[in-house]
Design a protein around this motif. Sequence first.
Motif, PDB file in Angstrom:
ATOM      1  N   GLY A   6      -2.414 -10.428   1.658  1.00 53.84           N
ATOM      2  CA  GLY A   6      -2.724  -9.139   1.057  1.00 53.84           C
ATOM      3  C   GLY A   6      -2.267  -9.063  -0.387  1.00 53.84           C
ATOM      4  N   LEU A   7      -1.060  -9.536  -0.652  1.00 51.72           N
ATOM      5  CA  LEU A   7      -0.552  -9.548  -2.021  1.00 51.72           C
ATOM      6  C   LEU A   7      -1.359 -10.512  -2.892  1.00 51.72           C
ATOM      7  CD1 LEU A   7       3.292  -9.533  -1.276  1.00 51.72           C
ATOM      8  CD2 LEU A   7       1.879  -7.619  -2.047  1.00 51.72           C
ATOM      9  N   LEU A  19     -10.031  -5.359   0.380  1.00 48.22           N
ATOM     10  CA  LEU A  19      -8.924  -4.411   0.239  1.00 48.22           C
ATOM     11  C   LEU A  19      -9.328  -3.012   0.689  1.00 48.22           C
ATOM     12  CD1 LEU A  19      -7.444  -5.499  -3.216  1.00 48.22           C
ATOM     13  CD2 LEU A  19      -6.485  -5.941  -0.954  1.00 48.22           C
ATOM     14  N   ASN A  59      -0.002   1.498   2.924  1.00 51.97           N
ATOM     15  CA  ASN A  59      -0.848   0.489   2.297  1.00 51.97           C
ATOM     16  C   ASN A  59      -1.176   0.868   0.856  1.00 51.97           C
ATOM     17  OD1 ASN A  59      -1.190  -1.676   4.015  1.00 51.97           O
ATOM     18  ND2 ASN A  59      -2.927  -0.785   5.080  1.00 51.97           N
ATOM     19  N   ASN A  65      -9.589  -2.604   4.533  1.00 52.21           N
ATOM     20  CA  ASN A  65      -8.287  -2.444   5.179  1.00 52.21           C
ATOM     21  C   ASN A  65      -7.635  -1.124   4.800  1.00 52.21           C
ATOM     22  OD1 ASN A  65      -5.058  -3.078   4.945  1.00 52.21           O
ATOM     23  ND2 ASN A  65      -5.995  -3.977   6.755  1.00 52.21           N
ATOM     24  N   TRP A  66      -7.797  -0.731   3.560  1.00 50.48           N
ATOM     25  CA  TRP A  66      -7.188   0.505   3.074  1.00 50.48           C
ATOM     26  C   TRP A  66      -7.744   1.714   3.818  1.00 50.48           C
ATOM     27  CZ3 TRP A  66      -7.683   2.809  -2.521  1.00 50.48           C
ATOM     28  CH2 TRP A  66      -6.612   3.672  -2.751  1.00 50.48           C
ATOM     29  N   GLY A 105      -4.579  -8.873  -3.875  1.00 54.40           N
ATOM     30  CA  GLY A 105      -4.344  -7.967  -4.997  1.00 54.40           C
ATOM     31  C   GLY A 105      -4.208  -8.714  -6.311  1.00 54.40           C
ATOM     32  N   THR A 160      -0.013  -1.301  -2.407  1.00 48.30           N
ATOM     33  CA  THR A 160      -1.096  -1.749  -3.294  1.00 48.30           C
ATOM     34  C   THR A 160      -0.844  -1.280  -4.719  1.00 48.30           C
ATOM     35  OG1 THR A 160      -2.680  -1.616  -1.465  1.00 48.30           O
ATOM     36  CG2 THR A 160      -3.586  -1.698  -3.695  1.00 48.30           C
ATOM     37  N   TYR A 202      -2.206  -5.061   6.276  1.00 41.26           N
ATOM     38  CA  TYR A 202      -2.618  -6.254   5.533  1.00 41.26           C
ATOM     39  C   TYR A 202      -1.904  -6.381   4.193  1.00 41.26           C
ATOM     40  CZ  TYR A 202      -5.789  -9.289   2.887  1.00 41.26           C
ATOM     41  OH  TYR A 202      -6.319 -10.278   2.099  1.00 41.26           O
ATOM     42  N   MET A 203      -1.724  -5.259   3.475  1.00 42.44           N
ATOM     43  CA  MET A 203      -1.209  -5.331   2.118  1.00 42.44           C
ATOM     44  C   MET A 203       0.259  -5.737   2.026  1.00 42.44           C
ATOM     45  SD  MET A 203      -3.486  -5.136  -0.051  1.00 42.44           S
ATOM     46  CE  MET A 203      -2.331  -5.194  -1.412  1.00 42.44           C
ATOM     47  N   CYS A 261       2.152  -3.110  -6.354  1.00 45.23           N
ATOM     48  CA  CYS A 261       1.777  -4.477  -6.723  1.00 45.23           C
ATOM     49  C   CYS A 261       0.990  -4.486  -8.031  1.00 45.23           C
ATOM     50  CB  CYS A 261       0.962  -5.102  -5.592  1.00 45.23           C
ATOM     51  SG  CYS A 261       0.442  -6.805  -5.898  1.00 45.23           S
TER      52      CYS A 261
END
Length: 314
Positions: A154-155, A201, A78, A204-205, A158, A82, A148-149, A85
């Motif tokens: 997720g994207l 974020l 993740n 989830n991270w 971000g 992240t 999620y990412m 991205c």
Amino acid sequence: MRSSSGLLSAILLGYFLRLLQLLSTCLAFSLVASVGTWMGAVSNWSIFIWCFCFLVTLIILIIEFCGLQSRFPFSWYNFLITYACYAALLCISASIIYPITYIWFFPHGRSQNHAIAATAFSCIAAVAYASEVAWARTWVWLGVITGYMVTVPGLLKGLETFVAGVIFAFIIDSHLYLHQPALVWCVAVYSICFLLAATALLLNWCDCDNRLPIAFPTFLLGLTLLSVLLYTSALVLWPLYQFDEQLGGQPERLHCNDGLVYSVCTWDQQLAVAVLTAVNLLVYVVDLVFLAHMVFSRTEDQLRGSQFPLLYKS
């Protein structure tokens, strides 16, 4: 045997992309620094982007070569997706802002050639980071990466935080908004929505999304709906109070200094914030649609028990 060969090829591709990222960002800031072709906040920002991406990518390579991924208290994959991205978006912004602001004002010669070459390597870095994001997405379908990412929401989350960060860069001068309470509200909206997206974020991270009293997608849906409503108010108020003469705004762009540009004109900053507000609102709406489809087409048990990538395969 074929599966092992495919896995090895994917791993080698990942290392190739990282080495390309490392080389291109290093060359970008080295070319600019070698002839001193940076002046002012905009160019300093571009230099910071290339140096930051180079440094973080180098640290990632060292960690992976030493096999230290398991030592971190968060999902390494993740983190990688992240970072890739954000790095892609940062390098894209540097590839656009730096040449527009500087290249066309340099006289023909060594300085301009170095600036053009630095922009080219910045573009290569952006493509390399974007390729890593696409590479990670292929691992989702192979079942190697979950989380999620690596999903579209997720994207998008971000992207929302990145656009908000660019907005903050344009409103760093408080004289743009302190004279009007409505504009102060807009800045509060940007801050609140940024914090909400960053919180999602981070939850989830740090693998804390399952500790919420409700399903994580439902939680995200509520945050995104609130952000859409807040951004809608900002999209109305910011242009109204910045460009309507009756409300103290400036409807037309005044003359800015010619020659080498060291800063962005106030009117250009106001316009950029208005455009970015519309862009981020659009991103939030797309995110809301994806999340609404997820939440209303699955039961509570499915939302709590399924991984995000699996939910998006159907």
